[in-house]
Design an enzyme around this catalytic site. Structure first.
Site, mmCIF file in Angstrom:
data_model
loop_
_atom_site.group_PDB
_atom_site.id
_atom_site.type_symbol
_atom_site.label_atom_id
_atom_site.label_comp_id
_atom_site.label_asym_id
_atom_site.label_seq_id
_atom_site.Cartn_x
_atom_site.Cartn_y
_atom_site.Cartn_z
ATOM 1 N N LYS A 13 2.671 22.225 -93.029
ATOM 2 C CA LYS A 13 1.168 22.056 -93.190
ATOM 3 C C LYS A 13 0.843 21.119 -94.320
ATOM 4 O O LYS A 13 -0.116 20.158 -94.172
ATOM 5 C CB LYS A 13 0.534 23.396 -93.588
ATOM 6 C CG LYS A 13 0.493 24.405 -92.500
ATOM 7 C CD LYS A 13 -0.365 25.692 -92.883
ATOM 8 C CE LYS A 13 -0.103 26.305 -94.237
ATOM 9 N NZ LYS A 13 1.281 27.219 -94.194
ATOM 10 N N ARG A 87 -6.625 32.335 -92.977
ATOM 11 C CA ARG A 87 -5.388 32.796 -92.771
ATOM 12 C C ARG A 87 -5.883 34.383 -92.149
ATOM 13 O O ARG A 87 -4.868 35.035 -91.728
ATOM 14 C CB ARG A 87 -4.654 33.201 -93.958
ATOM 15 C CG ARG A 87 -3.632 31.754 -94.093
ATOM 16 C CD ARG A 87 -2.496 32.587 -94.725
ATOM 17 N NE ARG A 87 -1.381 31.911 -95.448
ATOM 18 C CZ ARG A 87 -1.241 30.783 -96.240
ATOM 19 N NH1 ARG A 87 -2.046 29.748 -96.382
ATOM 20 N NH2 ARG A 87 -0.001 30.577 -96.782
ATOM 21 N N ARG A 125 13.887 24.351 -100.111
ATOM 22 C CA ARG A 125 12.820 23.732 -100.697
ATOM 23 C C ARG A 125 12.762 23.907 -102.437
ATOM 24 O O ARG A 125 13.024 24.908 -102.866
ATOM 25 C CB ARG A 125 11.327 24.184 -100.170
ATOM 26 C CG ARG A 125 10.194 23.499 -100.669
ATOM 27 C CD ARG A 125 8.988 23.745 -99.600
ATOM 28 N NE ARG A 125 8.540 25.015 -99.781
ATOM 29 C CZ ARG A 125 7.051 25.366 -98.916
ATOM 30 N NH1 ARG A 125 6.594 24.329 -98.451
ATOM 31 N NH2 ARG A 125 6.657 26.561 -99.517
ATOM 32 N N ARG A 154 10.146 27.685 -105.842
ATOM 33 C CA ARG A 154 8.854 28.757 -105.764
ATOM 34 C C ARG A 154 9.425 30.045 -105.652
ATOM 35 O O ARG A 154 10.248 30.425 -104.686
ATOM 36 C CB ARG A 154 7.904 28.512 -104.716
ATOM 37 C CG ARG A 154 6.826 27.557 -105.218
ATOM 38 C CD ARG A 154 6.139 26.731 -104.099
ATOM 39 N NE ARG A 154 5.604 27.923 -103.220
ATOM 40 C CZ ARG A 154 4.802 27.582 -102.112
ATOM 41 N NH1 ARG A 154 4.452 26.339 -101.654
ATOM 42 N NH2 ARG A 154 4.388 28.581 -101.176
ATOM 43 N N ARG A 165 6.578 36.645 -95.920
ATOM 44 C CA ARG A 165 5.354 35.770 -95.620
ATOM 45 C C ARG A 165 5.426 35.593 -94.137
ATOM 46 O O ARG A 165 4.419 35.645 -93.521
ATOM 47 C CB ARG A 165 5.786 34.532 -96.257
ATOM 48 C CG ARG A 165 5.469 34.877 -97.863
ATOM 49 C CD ARG A 165 6.094 33.576 -98.703
ATOM 50 N NE ARG A 165 5.219 32.084 -98.268
ATOM 51 C CZ ARG A 165 5.569 31.121 -98.798
ATOM 52 N NH1 ARG A 165 6.794 31.036 -99.181
ATOM 53 N NH2 ARG A 165 4.831 30.331 -98.742
HETATM 54 P P1 AMP Z 1 0.771 28.445 -99.026
HETATM 55 O O1 AMP Z 1 1.390 27.389 -100.306
HETATM 56 O O2 AMP Z 1 -0.164 27.984 -98.054
HETATM 57 O O3 AMP Z 1 2.184 28.817 -98.573
HETATM 58 O O4 AMP Z 1 0.401 29.824 -99.902
HETATM 59 C C1 AMP Z 1 1.167 30.381 -100.971
HETATM 60 C C2 AMP Z 1 0.366 31.813 -101.249
HETATM 61 O O5 AMP Z 1 -0.794 31.578 -101.654
HETATM 62 C C3 AMP Z 1 0.487 32.761 -99.874
HETATM 63 O O6 AMP Z 1 1.723 33.297 -99.713
HETATM 64 C C4 AMP Z 1 -0.540 33.558 -100.312
HETATM 65 O O7 AMP Z 1 -0.171 34.464 -101.420
HETATM 66 C C5 AMP Z 1 -1.554 32.835 -100.750
HETATM 67 N N1 AMP Z 1 -2.548 32.039 -99.916
HETATM 68 C C6 AMP Z 1 -2.705 30.787 -99.808
HETATM 69 N N2 AMP Z 1 -3.768 30.593 -98.835
HETATM 70 C C7 AMP Z 1 -4.203 31.936 -98.457
HETATM 71 C C8 AMP Z 1 -5.295 32.514 -97.819
HETATM 72 N N3 AMP Z 1 -5.986 31.476 -96.933
HETATM 73 N N4 AMP Z 1 -5.431 33.723 -97.787
HETATM 74 C C9 AMP Z 1 -4.778 34.542 -98.554
HETATM 75 N N5 AMP Z 1 -3.592 34.108 -99.241
HETATM 76 C C10 AMP Z 1 -3.539 32.754 -99.531
#
Ligand code: AMP
Length: 208
Positions: A13, A87, A125, A154, A165
């Site tokens: 994404k 999400r 990653r 990370r 996740r």
């Molecule tokens: P990402 O970088 O999109 O994989 O997001 C990393 C982390 O940020 C996720 O595992 C959640 O803890 C938090 N996060 C990001 N976007 C959302 C969202 N729309 N709703 C809830 N948590 C989010």
């Protein structure tokens, strides 16, 4: 143009949202990046999000909708590509209302990648701690002059957290897709392939 990219963690994404931003002058709005930046800056939102981020759990809807609202306001609720939002169904319903408020159409692009491919991608990653650049030790290695020992993983890219996740994603996945399919605004894209191949599929699916 108003787009949200939806997909499992590691589905590409972020990479694809950055390409859409550069090619079509859209603003990439990554809730994950915003939350990490808030955590690193120690803001009130960041402190609220910290433990969820590190455990790979979803940050509460009110916190995420708050930062999404700020980001969407800054780009006038148009010409954006949301990356990682919505999400949950509560976030999707909140976004629907905001979009209705500005009379705008909205499309959700779902990037579909099988879990085994995702685990292979995420476990290798690495991120540069200063620039935030993201590499993959095998498929997108850092330049020769960069020592891989300087790169960080990370916390939420560690295997146990990745599985957590993905479990969360699976629970939300069907609901969100059904929600947008019912509205006729779901676009499904095969996310397996090179970055450029997938970018081409997304562009074609959006008639860009
Ligand atoms: P990402 O970088 O999109 O994989 O997001 C990393 C982390 O940020 C996720 O595992 C959640 O803890 C938090 N996060 C990001 N976007 C959302 C969202 N729309 N709703 C809830 N948590 C989010």
């Amino acid at each position: 143009m108003r787009i949200a990219l939806f997909g499992a963690p590691g589905s590409g994404k972020g990479t694809q949202a950055a390409i859409l931003q550069d090619r079509y002058s859209l603003r990439q709005l990554s809730t994950g990046n915003m939350l990490r930046a808030a955590r690193d800056a120690g803001t009130r939102v960041g402190l609220a999000a910290k433990s969820y981020l590190e455990a790979g759990k979803l940050v509460p809807d009110d916190v995420v909708c708050g930062i999404a609202y700020d980001a969407l306001s800054k780009c006038g609720f148009d010409n954006f590509v949301l990356d990682g939002f919505p999400r949950t169904i509560a976030q999707a319903e909140w976004l629907d209302l905001e979009m209705e408020g500005v009379g705008g159409g909205f499309r959700l692009v779902s990037l579909n990648v099988p879990h085994d491919a995702i685990i292979a991608r995420l476990s290798k990653r690495r991120m540069h701690p200063v620039t935030g650049e993201v590499f993959h030790l095998e498929f997108n290695p850092p330049p020769e002059d960069l020592d891989t020992a300087d790169l960080i993983q990370r916390k939420d890219d560690r295997p146990a957290t990745i599985e957590q996740r993905l479990r969360i994603y699976d629970i939300q996945n069907a609901t969100i897709r059904d929600h947008y399919a019912d509205q006729g605004s779901l676009i499904e894209v095969d996310g397996v392939g090179s970055v450029q191949t997938v970018a081409g599929r997304i562009a074609a699916s959006l008639s860009l």
